[in-house]
Design a protein around this motif. Structure first.
Motif, PDB file in Angstrom:
ATOM      1  N   GLY A  16       0.786  -1.218   0.000  1.00 28.34           N
ATOM      2  CA  GLY A  16       0.000   0.000   0.000  1.00 28.34           C
ATOM      3  C   GLY A  16       0.825   1.280   0.000  1.00 28.34           C
ATOM      4  O   GLY A  16       1.844   1.400  -0.691  1.00 28.34           O
ATOM      5  N   ILE A  17       0.378   2.251   0.780  1.00 24.80           N
ATOM      6  CA  ILE A  17       1.056   3.548   0.841  1.00 24.80           C
ATOM      7  C   ILE A  17       2.473   3.382   1.365  1.00 24.80           C
ATOM      8  O   ILE A  17       3.405   4.038   0.891  1.00 24.80           O
ATOM      9  CB  ILE A  17       0.254   4.528   1.719  1.00 24.80           C
ATOM     10  N   GLY A  18       2.663   2.483   2.331  1.00 24.25           N
ATOM     11  CA  GLY A  18       3.998   2.273   2.881  1.00 24.25           C
ATOM     12  C   GLY A  18       4.978   1.792   1.834  1.00 24.25           C
ATOM     13  O   GLY A  18       6.115   2.271   1.749  1.00 24.25           O
ATOM     14  N   LEU A 136       3.078  10.746  10.534  1.00 26.28           N
ATOM     15  CA  LEU A 136       2.141   9.794  11.119  1.00 26.28           C
ATOM     16  C   LEU A 136       0.967   9.619  10.160  1.00 26.28           C
ATOM     17  O   LEU A 136       0.322  10.600   9.768  1.00 26.28           O
ATOM     18  CB  LEU A 136       1.629  10.301  12.475  1.00 26.28           C
ATOM     19  N   THR A 137       0.688   8.390   9.790  1.00 32.49           N
ATOM     20  CA  THR A 137      -0.424   8.158   8.865  1.00 32.49           C
ATOM     21  C   THR A 137      -1.728   8.044   9.628  1.00 32.49           C
ATOM     22  O   THR A 137      -1.939   7.114  10.406  1.00 32.49           O
ATOM     23  CB  THR A 137      -0.201   6.884   8.033  1.00 32.49           C
ATOM     24  N   THR A 185      -7.701   5.111  -1.147  1.00 34.45           N
ATOM     25  CA  THR A 185      -6.454   4.764  -1.823  1.00 34.45           C
ATOM     26  C   THR A 185      -6.495   3.290  -2.198  1.00 34.45           C
ATOM     27  O   THR A 185      -6.999   2.456  -1.429  1.00 34.45           O
ATOM     28  CB  THR A 185      -5.246   5.050  -0.910  1.00 34.45           C
ATOM     29  N   ALA A 186      -5.949   2.975  -3.335  1.00 34.24           N
ATOM     30  CA  ALA A 186      -5.999   1.597  -3.842  1.00 34.24           C
ATOM     31  C   ALA A 186      -4.974   0.720  -3.117  1.00 34.24           C
ATOM     32  O   ALA A 186      -3.889   0.436  -3.624  1.00 34.24           O
ATOM     33  CB  ALA A 186      -5.746   1.575  -5.339  1.00 34.24           C
ATOM     34  N   GLU A 221       0.849   8.029  -6.074  1.00 31.00           N
ATOM     35  CA  GLU A 221       0.487   9.446  -6.082  1.00 31.00           C
ATOM     36  C   GLU A 221       0.416   9.997  -4.665  1.00 31.00           C
ATOM     37  O   GLU A 221       0.842  11.130  -4.407  1.00 31.00           O
ATOM     38  CB  GLU A 221      -0.847   9.652  -6.801  1.00 31.00           C
ATOM     39  N   VAL A 222      -0.118   9.196  -3.753  1.00 31.77           N
ATOM     40  CA  VAL A 222      -0.186   9.623  -2.354  1.00 31.77           C
ATOM     41  C   VAL A 222       1.224   9.773  -1.784  1.00 31.77           C
ATOM     42  O   VAL A 222       1.529  10.733  -1.066  1.00 31.77           O
ATOM     43  CB  VAL A 222      -1.007   8.621  -1.519  1.00 31.77           C
ATOM     44  N   ALA A 223       2.102   8.828  -2.110  1.00 37.02           N
ATOM     45  CA  ALA A 223       3.471   8.871  -1.603  1.00 37.02           C
ATOM     46  C   ALA A 223       4.206  10.103  -2.113  1.00 37.02           C
ATOM     47  O   ALA A 223       4.876  10.806  -1.342  1.00 37.02           O
ATOM     48  CB  ALA A 223       4.217   7.601  -2.013  1.00 37.02           C
TER      49      ALA A 223
END
Length: 289
Positions: A16-18, A136-137, A185-186, A221-223
């Motif tokens: 994922g985002i990580g 922090l997420t 987020t996907a 995109e989030v990253a």
């Protein structure tokens, strides 16, 4: 803080985002520790990223384990510049049907894990006299009610935003703090809720949950948005415009109810904590505190 060519640790870094954050850090010339409870996935992702990455298994709900991970990561990287307390889980269940086990595991990972990760690395930064940045997420769920049916997750993410607010007030100027509040987020979060909650695999991985998540913004995109905002020193990182709808509703309600119930006036600061402390110190001196 500039983010290119930095050392970093990402919890929940195997997916994922990580995972996208770890990829972006390496792409920017940095080195990264991929910390994740799923050791095989962490090893696979680190291998994909090459010599600039290392996997360290870590259950962020275990404070001692977080400290051990922090020591290993700090030693391998030679110090840490960026910390992404990103690990999180979700169990979608109405509050009246939720269980104590679900409460414990979600708050342990999503809230205690974030605190433990930030504490471990901020302490090391301060001891080393090193500047750094903590991210922090949280979630769009930290900003207002996005939808019902996921109460423990929503509560935990409100808590992450609160932790971020307090950390930025308590930490020295050289250690920056951001709170990431992504929208849809996907990712595979519906697949990662642990069996310890007592939910069946089918419940944790419902077809609808997977379908909805798959339509979200790409993690890459989030990253990238997150790294760009950290470089700007942004506290509240909000990649998704639609999250404002719930945030605006919450803000309007707070503003309207204060205006009706407790409007600002001549005595408005009488019971303000800072005012009370100042008044007591004038009377008794700092010895009282």
């Amino acid at each position: 803080m500039k983010t290119k060519g930095k050392t970093a640790v990402v919890t929940g870094g195997a997916s994922g985002i990580g995972a996208a954050l770890a990829e972006a850090i390496v792409a920017d010339g940095g080195r990264v520790v991929v910390a994740d409870i799923n050791s095989e996935a962490a090893e696979a992702h680190a291998a994909k990223l090459g010599d600039a990455a290392r996997a360290i298994p870590c259950n962020v709900a275990d404070v001692a384990g977080v400290e051990a991970m922090a020591t290993e990561a700090w030693d391998w990287l030679g110090g840490v510049d960026l910390v992404f307390a990103n690990a999180g889980i979700s169990v979608a269940r109405p509050l009246l049907k939720a269980s104590e086990a679900e409460f414990d595991v979600i708050l342990d990972v999503n809230l205690k894990g974030v605190w433990a990760t930030a504490k471990a690395f901020a302490t090391r930064m301060m001891d080393a006299g090193r500047e750094g940045h903590l991210c922090l997420t949280a979630s769009e769920h930290a900003l207002g009610l996005q939808h019902p049916g996921n109460g423990f997750y929503t509560a935990s993410k409100h808590g992450v935003l609160a932790l971020g607010d307090v950390f930025r007030a308590e930490l020295p100027d050289g250690i920056g703090v951001s709170v990431l509040c992504p929208g849809l987020t996907a990712t595979h979060m519906p697949d990662t809720s642990p069996a310890a909650t007592g939910m069946s695999a089918d419940e944790r991985r419902s077809a609808m949950a997977r379908a909805v998540m798959a339509e979200g913004k790409p993690p890459s995109e989030v990253a990238r948005h997150t790294l760009d905002e950290i470089a700007r020193g942004t506290f509240l990182i909000v990649p998704e415009a639609s999250a404002w709808l719930a945030a605006e509703k919450r803000a309007d309600e707070v503003k309207d109810e204060f205006a009706r119930q407790a409007p600002m006036g001549p005595d408005a600061m009488k019971y303000h904590v800072g005012t009370v402390v100042e008044r007591l110190m004038k009377k008794t001196g700092p010895g009282l505190l």
